[in-house]
Design a protein around this motif. Structure first.
Motif, PDB file in Angstrom:
ATOM      1  N   SER A 545      46.912   6.498  -9.015  1.00  0.00           N
ATOM      2  CA  SER A 545      47.332   6.925  -7.675  1.00  0.00           C
ATOM      3  C   SER A 545      47.343   5.699  -6.773  1.00  0.00           C
ATOM      4  CB  SER A 545      46.389   7.996  -7.123  1.00  0.00           C
ATOM      5  OG  SER A 545      45.065   7.508  -7.028  1.00  0.00           O
ATOM      6  N   VAL A 546      48.402   5.576  -5.954  1.00  0.00           N
ATOM      7  CA  VAL A 546      48.563   4.375  -5.131  1.00  0.00           C
ATOM      8  C   VAL A 546      48.967   4.771  -3.717  1.00  0.00           C
ATOM      9  CG1 VAL A 546      49.147   2.818  -7.027  1.00  0.00           C
ATOM     10  CG2 VAL A 546      50.951   4.136  -5.921  1.00  0.00           C
ATOM     11  N   GLN A 547      48.572   3.937  -2.762  1.00  0.00           N
ATOM     12  CA  GLN A 547      49.002   4.084  -1.363  1.00  0.00           C
ATOM     13  C   GLN A 547      50.140   3.093  -1.139  1.00  0.00           C
ATOM     14  OE1 GLN A 547      46.891   5.971   1.175  1.00  0.00           O
ATOM     15  NE2 GLN A 547      48.879   5.962   2.202  1.00  0.00           N
ATOM     16  N   LEU A 548      51.314   3.585  -0.740  1.00  0.00           N
ATOM     17  CA  LEU A 548      52.491   2.737  -0.604  1.00  0.00           C
ATOM     18  C   LEU A 548      52.826   2.505   0.862  1.00  0.00           C
ATOM     19  CD1 LEU A 548      54.861   4.299  -3.309  1.00  0.00           C
ATOM     20  CD2 LEU A 548      53.409   2.278  -3.537  1.00  0.00           C
ATOM     21  N   LYS A 549      53.457   1.375   1.123  1.00  0.00           N
ATOM     22  CA  LYS A 549      54.028   1.126   2.443  1.00  0.00           C
ATOM     23  C   LYS A 549      55.396   1.783   2.515  1.00  0.00           C
ATOM     24  CE  LYS A 549      51.606  -3.273   3.075  1.00  0.00           C
ATOM     25  NZ  LYS A 549      51.760  -4.725   3.321  1.00  0.00           N
ATOM     26  N   ALA A 550      55.859   2.039   3.705  1.00  0.00           N
ATOM     27  CA  ALA A 550      57.122   2.755   3.887  1.00  0.00           C
ATOM     28  C   ALA A 550      58.283   2.016   3.235  1.00  0.00           C
ATOM     29  CB  ALA A 550      57.389   2.969   5.378  1.00  0.00           C
ATOM     30  N   GLU A 551      58.281   0.661   3.332  1.00  0.00           N
ATOM     31  CA  GLU A 551      59.399  -0.109   2.787  1.00  0.00           C
ATOM     32  C   GLU A 551      59.370  -0.193   1.257  1.00  0.00           C
ATOM     33  OE1 GLU A 551      56.230  -2.979   4.400  1.00  0.00           O
ATOM     34  OE2 GLU A 551      57.233  -1.121   4.995  1.00  0.00           O
ATOM     35  N   ALA A 552      58.295   0.298   0.606  1.00  0.00           N
ATOM     36  CA  ALA A 552      58.203   0.238  -0.856  1.00  0.00           C
ATOM     37  C   ALA A 552      59.107   1.248  -1.544  1.00  0.00           C
ATOM     38  CB  ALA A 552      56.757   0.459  -1.298  1.00  0.00           C
ATOM     39  N   VAL A 553      59.541   2.261  -0.808  1.00  0.00           N
ATOM     40  CA  VAL A 553      60.394   3.306  -1.386  1.00  0.00           C
ATOM     41  C   VAL A 553      61.826   3.075  -0.945  1.00  0.00           C
ATOM     42  CG1 VAL A 553      60.874   5.785  -1.458  1.00  0.00           C
ATOM     43  CG2 VAL A 553      58.518   4.970  -1.465  1.00  0.00           C
TER      44      VAL A 553
END
Length: 661
Positions: A545-553
């Motif tokens: 499970s990972v926490q992503l930044k908005a620009e990662a998607v």
């Protein structure tokens, strides 16, 4: 005994007899591989038990058929006839025929068919009693009459074996009308009477159409313990002709009998399970502990709870939690059965297919006593049938090709099972040619699955064989070439909540690894929050499970989303979109991405957050509501609310269909 009385025992007899047939088959295969002569006695005892039980529990045709095989085994056992390949092959086909008879008995269908009649004639011919069809019909006319005289004189020690003469007479009454006369000439004077011995004989007149085999079958259990004569009084003149099948095909034409049996048993679910008395005793002890704990907790219904009583209450609750957990483990242990019941189906299958293909194969079984849940056990057989057939047909080479590759003539096929963490791992491996990368790539390009294999790893190429309808076989046979098999393996394993992975080295062999949960009744999972809803994500499917930044998607054409994870781009599945959850988090940087794997594909599940890990008791959603795409079941949480269990494989398939659309 009446038919209604027999019915309650017939299922138990059938299950025990099927185990006896397994024993016969495994012993015959061991004899075929040079086993010792003691195996003949094992085979004979199994056949004798089936014959006697069939007669007792209302299957006279089966008893008569088994009697032919028993007679042949008796000659081998007594040394009058040497065991050879022809006898072993005939007896193996007899085992297959008896299995079919039991299947028809369970379905309420007539037991005899053309195959059974043909095998009966072959057994008779092997014994030197073969007769032409007309002679067979003439003998049948004599063997059926509308009146019989039966002279039954038990030996003195028959009662010691637990046999009851009056039970046999009552069983005869179910065939026709009886007139019974006792013969008292052997009854001694009262002072010399031995109450444990049988001194009486009977002459029985039976009226009504009956077959000699049906009458003789009543006395199968007391064979050798009595003097018996059965004479026809009025022979039936007009008996409808019974077609007699030609002798069954030789082994080369029925080489896949073992495969057919394995496939049939793989899909058949047993209605009962045997449990050792130790497990039952353990359950009883745990229930007793629970009763004691409950009685202790009942004392807190009245009166105030001070500090001292609170300590006792906390201790009692801890005991209750421990006993409940132990009870759960004990009950689940009852459903745990050794995988040997699946593995033992394959020696016959391997023998038959290898002989048909002209290959020499040595089968090795490892970890047969590894236990897994009964439900998983019943459903793992079918995928393994496909894998074993594939290994023999595509993987292992013929002796001349193996010699040319510097290998021994005999290839090795290994089935192994072991526990790893909370899962069971089943491996099907061979030392054959391995996957042909060039052939797979060429077929995939031809079918339009890929444009080229440039940049594809060997593992990625190997994954192509799991595509529906994929086959590299040049010619379609009864074993392969139709493109049905490996996709079925992956789908069936996924339905069990498991995964299948392939490792292959060209020229050295392949290993198929199936990872399954130990049980389908309870799963370990993480509780995920999506808006106001709660979902259980199976722990076995979670990669990370990972926490992503908005620009990662990144958004792609068609409305899909991708994110980069460890060097590859994975599709995003937003659970709130799939299941229509309101008040859910939409911003990527405010939620959590759970990377999961299903059907060999990784995806990211976007959820609001993870609450914690728990064991979930699986409840069927389909049985109580209806089937829902992407949901495998439901469970009840500690607060009484319902949480749905996510079907990872189903979500992956759903994502694939959306991508294709």
């Amino acid at each position: 005994m009446s038919k209604a009385g027999l019915a309650q025992f017939q299922q138990v007899f059938i299950e025990e007899s099927l185990e006896g047939l397994d024993t016969m088959e495994s012993s015959l295969l061991a004899l075929d591989n040079g086993g010792d002569g003691e195996l003949v006695h094992t085979i004979f005892r199994a056949a004798h038990s089936i014959k006697g039980g069939a007669a007792t529990f209302g299957f006279p045709e089966m008893s008569s058929f088994t009697h032919e095989a028993e007679s042949l085994l008796d000659e081998v056992r007594s040394g009058k006839r040497a065991i050879d390949g022809a006898i072993i092959e005939l007896l193996l086909r007899t085992v297959d025929c008896l299995r079919s008879m039991f299947a028809r008995a369970q379905a309420g269908e007539p037991l005899n068919d053309a195959v059974a009649e043909g095998l009966r004639n072959e057994l008779a011919a092997m014994m030197g009693r073969g007769v032409p069809a007309a002679g067979v019909q003439a003998r049948r006319n004599v063997d059926q009459a509308d009146a019989w005289t039966i002279r039954f004189r038990p030996h003195a020690g028959m009662l010691a074996g637990g046999n009851e003469p009056l039970r046999l007479i009552r069983e005869l009454a179910g065939i026709g009308e009886l007139t019974v006369t006792a013969e008292l000439d052997r009854v001694p004077e009262f002072a010399k009477l031995e109450p444990t011995e049988c001194h009486i004989g009977w002459t029985i007149e039976l009226k009504g159409p009956a077959k000699r085999a049906d009458i003789a079958g009543v006395f199968d259990w007391v064979e050798g313990e009595c003097d018996l004569a059965i004479d026809a009084k009025h022979v039936v003149a007009d008996v409808a002709p019974v077609p007699v099948a030609a002798p069954a095909a030789p082994a080369a034409n029925v080489a896949d009998a073992g495969a057919a049996r394995a496939q049939r048993e793989a899909s058949a679910e047993s209605s009962s399970v045997r449990v050792s008395i130790d497990k039952i005793d353990g359950l009883i002890n745990l229930v007793g502990e629970l009763v004691i704990t409950q009685s202790m907790l009942d004392t807190f219904r009245e009166g105030e709870i001070d500090a001292a009583r609170m300590a006792v209450l906390e201790h009692g609750l801890a005991q209750l939690a421990r006993h409940t957990r132990e009870l759960q483990e004990s009950v689940m242990g009852i459903r745990m059965l050794p995988i040997a019941s699946v593995f033992n189906r394959f020696p016959r299958m391997v023998r038959d297919i290898s002989q048909k293909l002209g290959k020499q194969v040595k089968l090795e079984l490892i970890g047969e006593q590894t236990e897994l849940d009964k439900t998983v056990l019943e459903k793992i057989g079918d995928p393994m049938v496909h894998l074993v057939r594939n290994a023999i047909d595509h993987g292992l080479e013929t002796p001349d090709k193996r010699r040319a590759a510097g290998k021994g003539d005999t290839g090795t096929l290994t089935l192994s099972a072991s526990h790893r963490g909370g899962s069971i791992v089943v491996e099907v491996s061979d030392d054959g040619a391995g996957l042909n990368r060039d052939a797979i790539v060429a077929k995939a390009v031809q079918r339009g699955l890929i444009a080229s294999a440039e940049g594809m790893s060997d593992d990625a190429v190997a994954e192509l064989i799991f595509q529906p309808g994929f086959s590299t076989a040049a010619v379609t046979t009864d074993l392969s070439g139709r493109g049905v098999g490996m996709d079925v393996v992956r789908r069936n394993v996924s339905d069990l909540g498991g995964t299948v992975v392939i490792r292959s080295t060209q020229g050295k062999g392949s290993v198929f690894t199936i990872t399954l949960p130990l049980t389908l009744a309870i799963i370990d999972g993480l509780t995920a929050a999506v808006g106001e809803e709660r979902y259980i994500v199976p722990l076995v499917s979670i990669v990370e499970s990972v926490q992503l930044k908005a620009e990662a998607v990144r958004s792609v054409a068609g409305g899909g989303e991708l994110f980069r994870f460890r060097g590859e781009y994975l599709p995003v599945i937003r659970l709130h979109d799939v299941f229509g959850c309101g008040d859910a988090i939409h911003a990527i940087d405010e939620g959590l991405m759970v990377v999961v794997e299903g059907e060999g594909t990784r995806v990211g599940l976007f959820v609001d957050g993870l609450i914690g890990q728990q064991q979930a008791v699986v409840k069927s959603l389909e049985a109580n509501y209806r089937r829902v795409q992407g949901i495998s079941g439901a469970t009840i949480l500690a607060d009484g609310s319902v949480a749905l269990i996510v079907d990872i494989a189903g979500l992956v398939r759903l994502q694939s269909r959306r991508k294709a659309a």
